[in-house]
Structures are given as C-alpha cells and as structure tokens.
Write a protein that holds these residues in place. Sequence first.
Motif, mmCIF file in Angstrom:
data_model
loop_
_atom_site.group_PDB
_atom_site.id
_atom_site.type_symbol
_atom_site.label_atom_id
_atom_site.label_comp_id
_atom_site.label_asym_id
_atom_site.label_seq_id
_atom_site.Cartn_x
_atom_site.Cartn_y
_atom_site.Cartn_z
ATOM 1 N N ARG A 68 0.856 -1.186 0.000
ATOM 2 C CA ARG A 68 0.000 0.000 0.000
ATOM 3 C C ARG A 68 0.891 1.235 0.000
ATOM 4 O O ARG A 68 1.904 1.267 0.701
ATOM 5 C CB ARG A 68 -0.904 0.033 1.231
ATOM 6 C CG ARG A 68 -1.928 -1.088 1.277
ATOM 7 C CD ARG A 68 -2.872 -0.893 2.443
ATOM 8 N NE ARG A 68 -2.180 -0.972 3.723
ATOM 9 C CZ ARG A 68 -2.456 -0.202 4.766
ATOM 10 N NH1 ARG A 68 -3.375 0.733 4.680
ATOM 11 N NH2 ARG A 68 -1.807 -0.371 5.899
ATOM 12 N N ASP A 116 -4.256 4.710 -0.363
ATOM 13 C CA ASP A 116 -3.540 3.627 0.307
ATOM 14 C C ASP A 116 -4.245 2.280 0.113
ATOM 15 O O ASP A 116 -4.064 1.349 0.889
ATOM 16 C CB ASP A 116 -3.350 3.915 1.792
ATOM 17 C CG ASP A 116 -4.670 3.973 2.551
ATOM 18 O OD1 ASP A 116 -5.738 3.962 1.896
ATOM 19 O OD2 ASP A 116 -4.638 4.026 3.789
ATOM 20 N N LYS A 117 -5.036 2.177 -0.945
ATOM 21 C CA LYS A 117 -5.703 0.914 -1.255
ATOM 22 C C LYS A 117 -4.666 -0.159 -1.582
ATOM 23 O O LYS A 117 -3.733 0.081 -2.337
ATOM 24 C CB LYS A 117 -6.645 1.109 -2.449
ATOM 25 C CG LYS A 117 -7.384 -0.154 -2.861
ATOM 26 C CD LYS A 117 -8.266 0.111 -4.075
ATOM 27 C CE LYS A 117 -8.941 -1.180 -4.533
ATOM 28 N NZ LYS A 117 -9.802 -0.942 -5.739
ATOM 29 N N PRO A 118 -4.805 -1.374 -1.018
ATOM 30 C CA PRO A 118 -3.823 -2.430 -1.314
ATOM 31 C C PRO A 118 -3.792 -2.785 -2.799
ATOM 32 O O PRO A 118 -4.834 -2.934 -3.449
ATOM 33 C CB PRO A 118 -4.329 -3.618 -0.479
ATOM 34 C CG PRO A 118 -5.148 -3.013 0.598
ATOM 35 C CD PRO A 118 -5.794 -1.802 -0.017
ATOM 36 N N GLY A 123 1.378 -4.692 2.382
ATOM 37 C CA GLY A 123 -0.061 -4.714 2.130
ATOM 38 C C GLY A 123 -0.851 -5.563 3.087
ATOM 39 O O GLY A 123 -2.052 -5.380 3.224
#
Length: 385
Positions: free
Chosen positions: A225, A236-238, A279
Amino acid sequence: MATGHDLVGNLCEGLFTSLLRRDQRLKAESYVRALLAAQGRKTLRNIAEQMGGEAAQQSVHHFISSSSWDWSAVRRSLAQRVDAVLAPRAWVVRPLVIPKAGPHTVGVDQQFVPHLGHTVNAQQAFGAWLASERAAVPCNWRLVLPASWLEDPLRRHRACIPETSRAAGLEECASDAVRQLESTRAGRRPVVVDAEGLDVRRCVRHFGERRSPLLVRIGPHTPVRVDNTRLHAYSDKPVTAGQLVATMKQFRRQAASPGGYGGHGADVGVAAAIPVLPGEFDGPGPRTPMLLLADWPSAPHGDARMWLARGAGTPVPGLLRLARLADTAERDCAAVSERIGIRDFAGRSFQGWHRHITLASVAHLAAVLTTAERHAPAPALSRVA
C-alpha cells in the motif's frame, strides 16, 4: 600445519584454532583440501579417497558425523576472517534447497519452497553470506527442520537432533542465520534477504529493530500500500507491487551501480523507490514504513527485481548497491560453492550436515582467495643500475 606460501594451510591454521586436538585440526584441513581437489560429487567416499583411500573412509565418517568439534566456533572465525579480507558491505541471506530421492537424510521432507512456488522432496536451509561487489562467502547456515523430524522421537534420535532444536518458520530460520553471528565484528552489517516469497512483516519482526538497512526480496504479486503519510495525494488501497511499479512511472530514475552486477564493470539502469507499507498490514498496531525498490539493471524494459527496504536513512543509490550484492552471492554460489560440494552431504546426522557444510564454506573462502591471488597484478621488477 602449513609450510612456505601455502594459502590453504595458512587459512586453515587460523580458522581451526577452536579444535583442541591436533589430529582434528589436521583432518579438518585435509577435508578442505579434498573438497577443493576431488572431482565429481563430494561424497564422504570421494573425499576419503583424497584423504588416504578406502582405509580412511571410516575415520572421515566419524570426523564428520560423530566427532566432538564445534562447528559454530569455526563459523565465527570464518566470519571474522571474511570481514577482514573481503571488506563486505552486507549480509546476503539466501535459501539453499537440496532435492533428495529418499526420506532418510536429516531434514528431508515434502516441503513447500516459496521462491520455487511448489512442493519438493528436499532439505531446505538458509545461508548467511558476507558479500562485497567482488565476492561473497557463506559464513553460517540454518537447516529448516520440519515437524516430521522434530516430533518423531525415533527419527530425531537417529539423526542426533539436539534437544534445543525446535520448530521455526522460514522467516525465523532466515534471521537465525545472521543472528547467530551478531557477536562477531561483521554481525551488525545491513541484511539483504534474497528469498522471494517470505512474509515481509515476519522478516521485519524476526530481524528486529536493526539500525542498519534491511532489504527483503519480493515478487510482483506481493501486496503493498502506498504510505500516504509520505505521499499525501495517493490512495492507500492495497495493490500488488507489480501494479504499483507499472502505474507510478514518475518515480523512475536512472541508476548506476559502481561495481556493476556481480562486480564486473559499471551498470547503468533504471530504478524506482516508492514509500509503502506492507499490504498485509491491517488494523491497529505498529506501522512498518518501507520503500518499494524496483530495479531494472540495464534498461527500463522487462521485469524489475523488487525489494521492500527498511532503509535506516540510507539514500536510494546505497540501497540499490546493497540489493545488487544478491547477484554476487548468486554468482559465487553457482561458480564456487556448487563446485566444492555445498549440496553433496548424503549422511543422516544433523551434526554431519553442519560439519560438512561448515568445511565446505571454508573451502569456498580458500577458492575465492586463491582466485584473487592468481589474478592479482605481479609486483613491479626493480631496475638494476
């Protein structure tokens, strides 16, 4: 033990001082010489042929499998010597997988090997290599012992596995290979974990809060992320490491490695360094800020080599230089260690495996020093008036 200019003898004389009996020191030196001289697989029988023929086979077997000498003391001496002669920049931790046909050699089982991506019937170990741009030498080894060996009293007894040996994950085994030598002068150097497929957060935890950099090799499908505390405009989305590197091309910069890959010439390539979090991090708990380091050694095309780096303030060029030491270790493992029999022990005992691989590591250093001496420039001849 050594007379005249005898590189192997002088090396062994310094490394085997912890062996209290003179006959053990002589036999250890003879074993190293046999590893360097024997052709083909370095089985105990083949080595015994170099050490005195068929009559020596029982003696050699006892020296490796049943003797009392302490391999850990030899490894500490080896690390100190390598640190002195090689000026290494980092530890490179890399897996050693030894496929086996049968189930009897210590540690052999059906094991999933992360960097291969499938299960094999094999021994699995981690080696800690001290590496510079010129050369790399293995100094310590951690054998992975599956539950099938640790929880079976009969197998454990037959292999003489110590009571102190316990189950450990791959990440802990990798860190043990370095941690066991932290008391030496080389102990606190940066660590490059060249073992794709390990759990990054577990690696960080087991290697502890080291002040020196830690780099862990990852594959393109590793979840990460963006660290939006450092890159505020990004989500910050995986995503996978490969996706992030492909989409954030603005982070790519030209990068040069002074020693080149494997220490040959200077390489100019492309690298990207993106602030990320691993992540798999979710929920409350300590953050692990890292850099996603992508390295194209000679061109911005093709597949990048990827690392997650905890840099301890090290500039990106310095982290790249450390990452590229993995190639020196890979090269020297193939060119030197494989030739002198690092994988060839076929005995059943835990002690035998460790003693063989320790003496093979000493032979590796001897081979590296011999090659360096052979290619050193000749001293200038003084003119006679």
